[in-house]
Design an enzyme around this catalytic site. Structure first.
Site, mmCIF file in Angstrom:
data_model
loop_
_atom_site.group_PDB
_atom_site.id
_atom_site.type_symbol
_atom_site.label_atom_id
_atom_site.label_comp_id
_atom_site.label_asym_id
_atom_site.label_seq_id
_atom_site.Cartn_x
_atom_site.Cartn_y
_atom_site.Cartn_z
ATOM 1 N N SER A 1 0.845 -1.188 0.000
ATOM 2 C CA SER A 1 0.000 0.000 0.000
ATOM 3 C C SER A 1 0.879 1.235 0.000
ATOM 4 O O SER A 1 2.048 1.184 0.418
ATOM 5 C CB SER A 1 -0.888 0.001 1.254
ATOM 6 O OG SER A 1 -1.506 1.262 1.460
ATOM 7 N N TYR B 1 -1.319 -0.905 10.792
ATOM 8 C CA TYR B 1 -1.646 -1.260 9.409
ATOM 9 C C TYR B 1 -0.532 -0.805 8.467
ATOM 10 O O TYR B 1 -0.046 -1.589 7.637
ATOM 11 C CB TYR B 1 -2.968 -0.632 8.977
ATOM 12 C CG TYR B 1 -3.212 -0.800 7.489
ATOM 13 C CD1 TYR B 1 -3.538 -2.049 6.971
ATOM 14 C CD2 TYR B 1 -3.077 0.271 6.604
ATOM 15 C CE1 TYR B 1 -3.733 -2.224 5.601
ATOM 16 C CE2 TYR B 1 -3.273 0.104 5.247
ATOM 17 C CZ TYR B 1 -3.591 -1.138 4.744
ATOM 18 O OH TYR B 1 -3.763 -1.312 3.395
#
Length: 244
Positions: free
Chosen positions: A131, A144
């Site tokens: 990501s 995360y």
């Protein structure tokens, strides 16, 4: 035709990738926790396996049961992952943190280790879904973002270890993608709408087509890392807190 194993195939990028690869003529092994959703993907070119990616015993039993022509994996797409909560670290749930680490890191490296000998033998490929959070910190990203930074670095170091084997490794690093993942991350449709409303974010299909492009490049080419954002997303400046 080659065979791809795609984790997290029950929604979003994973589901779109299954459809994209199958339409392109690949055999696809689609894995995920929700058997009812996987059943809708099953077909002549798609074999489904329902298990929790964190359950190594269930995973191994499922993978060891694969019939021909699905048993020889040429491409592993590590798509399964989750993000829980947007709270600052001091207010975050430790349980959520552990779940993200178990899913995004431990399960990813475990299935990669399981399939690596066959991928080396077949001169296959690994595509890991990281990501932009791996590179750009933001409030509430904490664990995360840390897991996605791990995925990116793990991918690069796999490339170093696999040098000379013919195995390709790529880290795909998307920005805003509007999928079911967003609802899980934010916890409500209202919050999701506020995040993506009017932003014209990317779709699961956009990323699926990128995965297929990377997978079908000539075998002497390797995309090490690929960062994607919608046009309406870019970087923010540094945050400054001023004392009264």
């Amino acid at each position: 035709m080659p065979t791809a194993l795609i984790t997290g195939a029950t929604a979003g990028i994973g589901e779109a990738a299954v459809r994209s690869f199958a339409d392109a003529g690949w055999h696809v092994v689609a894995t995920g926790r929700r058997a009812d959703r996987l059943e809708k993907l099953a077909g002549e070119r798609v074999h489904t396996l329902a298990f929790d990616i964190r359950d190594e015993a269930a995973r191994d039993a499922a993978l060891d049961s694969l019939p021909a022509p699905f048993s020889g994996i040429d491409l592993l797409i590590n798509n399964a992952g989750l993000a829980l909560g947007l709270e600052p670290a001091q207010k975050a749930s430790l349980s959520n943190w552990k779940t993200m680490i178990d899913t995004n890191v431990t399960a990813l490296v475990s299935i990669t280790h399981k399939l690596l000998p066959g991928l080396v033998e077949r001169k296959g490929a690994i595509i890991n879904l990281s990501s932009v959070a791996a590179s750009y910190p933001y409030p509430g990203g904490n664990v995360y973002a840390g897991t996605k930074a791990f995925v990116r670095q793990f991918s690069l170091d796999l490339r170093a270890d696999l040098h000379g084997t013919g195995v390709r490794v790529t880290s795909i690093e998307p920005g805003m993608v509007e999928t079911e993942f967003t609802l899980v991350r934010t916890g409500s449709q209202e919050t999701s709408d506020k995040l993506y409303g009017g932003a014209n974010p990317m779709t699961g299909e956009d990323i699926a087509e990128t995965l297929l492009w990377v997978a079908t490049l000539p075998p002497h080419l390797n995309i090490n890392a690929l960062e994607l954002m919608p046009v309406n997303q870019s970087w923010q400046g540094f945050a400054v807190h001023r004392e009264d």
